[in-house]
Design a protein around this motif. Structure first.
Motif, PDB file in Angstrom:
ATOM      1  N   ASP A  31      -4.296   6.409   9.043  1.00  0.00           N
ATOM      2  CA  ASP A  31      -2.908   6.466   8.574  1.00  0.00           C
ATOM      3  C   ASP A  31      -2.349   5.057   8.431  1.00  0.00           C
ATOM      4  OD1 ASP A  31      -3.071   9.181   8.699  1.00  0.00           O
ATOM      5  OD2 ASP A  31      -1.713   9.425  10.413  1.00  0.00           O
ATOM      6  N   VAL A  32      -1.388   4.910   7.525  1.00  0.00           N
ATOM      7  CA  VAL A  32      -0.638   3.660   7.441  1.00  0.00           C
ATOM      8  C   VAL A  32       0.840   3.967   7.668  1.00  0.00           C
ATOM      9  CG1 VAL A  32      -2.225   2.422   5.909  1.00  0.00           C
ATOM     10  CG2 VAL A  32      -0.390   3.788   4.922  1.00  0.00           C
ATOM     11  N   VAL A  33       1.547   3.005   8.208  1.00  0.00           N
ATOM     12  CA  VAL A  33       2.985   3.149   8.415  1.00  0.00           C
ATOM     13  C   VAL A  33       3.639   3.287   7.042  1.00  0.00           C
ATOM     14  CG1 VAL A  33       5.057   2.030   9.316  1.00  0.00           C
ATOM     15  CG2 VAL A  33       2.877   1.788  10.535  1.00  0.00           C
ATOM     16  N   GLN A  34       4.373   4.376   6.838  1.00  0.00           N
ATOM     17  CA  GLN A  34       4.941   4.673   5.518  1.00  0.00           C
ATOM     18  C   GLN A  34       6.129   3.783   5.175  1.00  0.00           C
ATOM     19  OE1 GLN A  34       3.601   6.973   3.270  1.00  0.00           O
ATOM     20  NE2 GLN A  34       1.937   7.008   4.750  1.00  0.00           N
ATOM     21  N   ASP A  35       7.014   3.567   6.136  1.00  0.00           N
ATOM     22  CA  ASP A  35       8.262   2.850   5.846  1.00  0.00           C
ATOM     23  C   ASP A  35       8.194   1.356   6.182  1.00  0.00           C
ATOM     24  OD1 ASP A  35       8.104   3.218   8.547  1.00  0.00           O
ATOM     25  OD2 ASP A  35      10.160   3.924   8.805  1.00  0.00           O
ATOM     26  N   LEU A  36       7.005   0.796   6.072  1.00  0.00           N
ATOM     27  CA  LEU A  36       6.829  -0.633   6.331  1.00  0.00           C
ATOM     28  C   LEU A  36       7.544  -1.445   5.249  1.00  0.00           C
ATOM     29  CD1 LEU A  36       5.094  -2.414   8.337  1.00  0.00           C
ATOM     30  CD2 LEU A  36       3.409  -2.532   6.519  1.00  0.00           C
ATOM     31  N   PRO A  37       8.295  -2.476   5.627  1.00  0.00           N
ATOM     32  CA  PRO A  37       8.962  -3.295   4.604  1.00  0.00           C
ATOM     33  C   PRO A  37       7.960  -4.213   3.899  1.00  0.00           C
ATOM     34  CG  PRO A  37       9.434  -4.181   6.775  1.00  0.00           C
ATOM     35  CD  PRO A  37       8.614  -2.929   6.974  1.00  0.00           C
ATOM     36  N   HIS A  38       7.179  -3.633   3.023  1.00  0.00           N
ATOM     37  CA  HIS A  38       6.127  -4.351   2.307  1.00  0.00           C
ATOM     38  C   HIS A  38       6.238  -3.988   0.837  1.00  0.00           C
ATOM     39  CE1 HIS A  38       2.178  -5.993   1.323  1.00  0.00           C
ATOM     40  NE2 HIS A  38       2.098  -6.469   2.552  1.00  0.00           N
ATOM     41  N   ARG A  39       5.944  -4.923  -0.042  1.00  0.00           N
ATOM     42  CA  ARG A  39       6.088  -4.652  -1.476  1.00  0.00           C
ATOM     43  C   ARG A  39       5.031  -3.702  -2.022  1.00  0.00           C
ATOM     44  NH1 ARG A  39       2.892  -6.894  -4.939  1.00  0.00           N
ATOM     45  NH2 ARG A  39       1.353  -8.415  -4.270  1.00  0.00           N
ATOM     46  N   LEU A  40       3.901  -3.558  -1.316  1.00  0.00           N
ATOM     47  CA  LEU A  40       2.848  -2.636  -1.750  1.00  0.00           C
ATOM     48  C   LEU A  40       3.148  -1.231  -1.246  1.00  0.00           C
ATOM     49  CD1 LEU A  40      -0.281  -4.829  -0.957  1.00  0.00           C
ATOM     50  CD2 LEU A  40       0.703  -4.405  -3.222  1.00  0.00           C
ATOM     51  N   ASP A  41       2.912  -0.236  -2.096  1.00  0.00           N
ATOM     52  CA  ASP A  41       3.177   1.133  -1.643  1.00  0.00           C
ATOM     53  C   ASP A  41       2.097   1.585  -0.657  1.00  0.00           C
ATOM     54  OD1 ASP A  41       1.006   2.499  -3.004  1.00  0.00           O
ATOM     55  OD2 ASP A  41       2.166   2.390  -4.852  1.00  0.00           O
ATOM     56  N   ALA A  42       2.385   2.664   0.046  1.00  0.00           N
ATOM     57  CA  ALA A  42       1.516   3.139   1.130  1.00  0.00           C
ATOM     58  C   ALA A  42       0.112   3.494   0.639  1.00  0.00           C
ATOM     59  CB  ALA A  42       2.159   4.336   1.825  1.00  0.00           C
ATOM     60  N   LYS A  43      -0.011   4.040  -0.553  1.00  0.00           N
ATOM     61  CA  LYS A  43      -1.329   4.424  -1.082  1.00  0.00           C
ATOM     62  C   LYS A  43      -2.224   3.194  -1.259  1.00  0.00           C
ATOM     63  CE  LYS A  43      -3.399   7.214  -4.774  1.00  0.00           C
ATOM     64  NZ  LYS A  43      -4.531   6.357  -5.027  1.00  0.00           N
ATOM     65  N   VAL A  44      -1.677   2.133  -1.818  1.00  0.00           N
ATOM     66  CA  VAL A  44      -2.437   0.887  -2.004  1.00  0.00           C
ATOM     67  C   VAL A  44      -2.812   0.302  -0.647  1.00  0.00           C
ATOM     68  CG1 VAL A  44      -2.295  -1.507  -2.819  1.00  0.00           C
ATOM     69  CG2 VAL A  44      -1.437   0.357  -4.259  1.00  0.00           C
ATOM     70  N   ARG A  45      -1.852   0.279   0.268  1.00  0.00           N
ATOM     71  CA  ARG A  45      -2.117  -0.277   1.596  1.00  0.00           C
ATOM     72  C   ARG A  45      -3.184   0.522   2.335  1.00  0.00           C
ATOM     73  NH1 ARG A  45       1.949   0.237   4.765  1.00  0.00           N
ATOM     74  NH2 ARG A  45       3.458   1.297   3.420  1.00  0.00           N
ATOM     75  N   ALA A  46      -3.144   1.850   2.196  1.00  0.00           N
ATOM     76  CA  ALA A  46      -4.152   2.695   2.857  1.00  0.00           C
ATOM     77  C   ALA A  46      -5.545   2.415   2.298  1.00  0.00           C
ATOM     78  CB  ALA A  46      -3.789   4.170   2.685  1.00  0.00           C
ATOM     79  N   ASP A  47      -5.637   2.254   0.982  1.00  0.00           N
ATOM     80  CA  ASP A  47      -6.927   1.953   0.354  1.00  0.00           C
ATOM     81  C   ASP A  47      -7.452   0.590   0.812  1.00  0.00           C
ATOM     82  OD1 ASP A  47      -9.090   2.480  -1.520  1.00  0.00           O
ATOM     83  OD2 ASP A  47      -8.193   0.926  -2.767  1.00  0.00           O
ATOM     84  N   MET A  48      -6.574  -0.401   0.867  1.00  0.00           N
ATOM     85  CA  MET A  48      -6.985  -1.736   1.320  1.00  0.00           C
ATOM     86  C   MET A  48      -7.418  -1.694   2.785  1.00  0.00           C
ATOM     87  SD  MET A  48      -6.979  -3.965  -1.070  1.00  0.00           S
ATOM     88  CE  MET A  48      -7.391  -2.743  -2.299  1.00  0.00           C
ATOM     89  N   GLU A 160      -6.869  -6.024  -8.629  1.00  0.00           N
ATOM     90  CA  GLU A 160      -6.426  -4.928  -9.498  1.00  0.00           C
ATOM     91  C   GLU A 160      -5.182  -4.233  -8.949  1.00  0.00           C
ATOM     92  OE1 GLU A 160      -9.686  -2.257 -10.207  1.00  0.00           O
ATOM     93  OE2 GLU A 160     -10.952  -3.860 -11.031  1.00  0.00           O
ATOM     94  N   ALA A 161      -5.079  -4.147  -7.612  1.00  0.00           N
ATOM     95  CA  ALA A 161      -3.947  -3.461  -6.981  1.00  0.00           C
ATOM     96  C   ALA A 161      -2.731  -4.368  -6.795  1.00  0.00           C
ATOM     97  CB  ALA A 161      -4.380  -2.907  -5.624  1.00  0.00           C
TER      98      ALA A 161
END
Length: 198
Positions: A31-48, A160-161
């Protein structure tokens, strides 16, 4: 010096009451933190994070192989390789920490325990016993090759992401360090006479 814990009347013993605590996980693996103040969305962050955890597992495996070979190296190049393997181990410790922190920064959970790493890594485990120097070096070179491929794949996916931070980290901090280590140990396999010129 022993520290005595004073029991206060009417209060529970802190050590006894808090020694064996159990609770649910605060963040599940994958899982990734959903409401993280990051410019990348959760789907991209989870894949990374998934890709980085593979790199982390492979890097932990390589790190530990360096320490094993540091302890078990033998032969006429013992001192040089004993010191070199330990130096590379320390550098891998830093690389492992860099990868793990990037995963946490992206809101993920870093793989950490040896048993979990053993299940995930693509790098084969060496035997428990001692091996000859050329075999130790060959194992290390193959492990570096795996990690350098991981870095290439992650850098391409991150580019790419739009994940500039991950792209920069895997190229600057991990790929280049592994290339350098690979070159250093690979030079020990060059067939050169020690005491005469051809």
């Amino acid at each position: 010096m022993a520290v005595a814990l004073k029991k206060v009347e009417g209060k529970k013993d802190f050590v006894t009451e808090n020694w064996h605590q159990k609770a649910r996980e605060i963040q599940k693996w994958g899982d990734v933190v959903q409401d993280l103040p990051h410019r990348l969305d959760a789907k991209v962050r989870a894949d990374m994070c998934k890709k980085l955890n593979q790199l982390l597992a492979d890097s932990i495996q390589l790190r530990d192989m360096y320490k094993k070979h540091h302890w078990q190296v033998a032969g006429p190049t013992f001192m040089q390789l004993h010191l070199l393997f330990d130096k590379h181990f320390e550098q891998q410790v830093e690389m492992v920490d860099t990868i793990a922190e990037r995963i946490q920064l992206l809101g993920g959970v870093s793989i950490a325990m040896g048993g979990d790493v053993a299940e995930v890594t693509k790098i084969p485990a060496p035997p428990r016993g001692r091996e000859e120097v050329p075999v130790q070096i060959a194992r290390l070179l193959e492990a570096h090759k795996t990690i350098m491929q991981d870095c290439h794949d992650i850098a391409e996916a991150a580019d790419e992401a739009g994940d500039d931070g991950t792209n920069d980290m895997v190229v600057s901090d991990i790929l280049r360090g592994n290339e350098l280590q690979s070159w250093f140990i690979g030079q020990h396999l060059v067939d050169m006479p020690l005491t005469y010129a051809e």
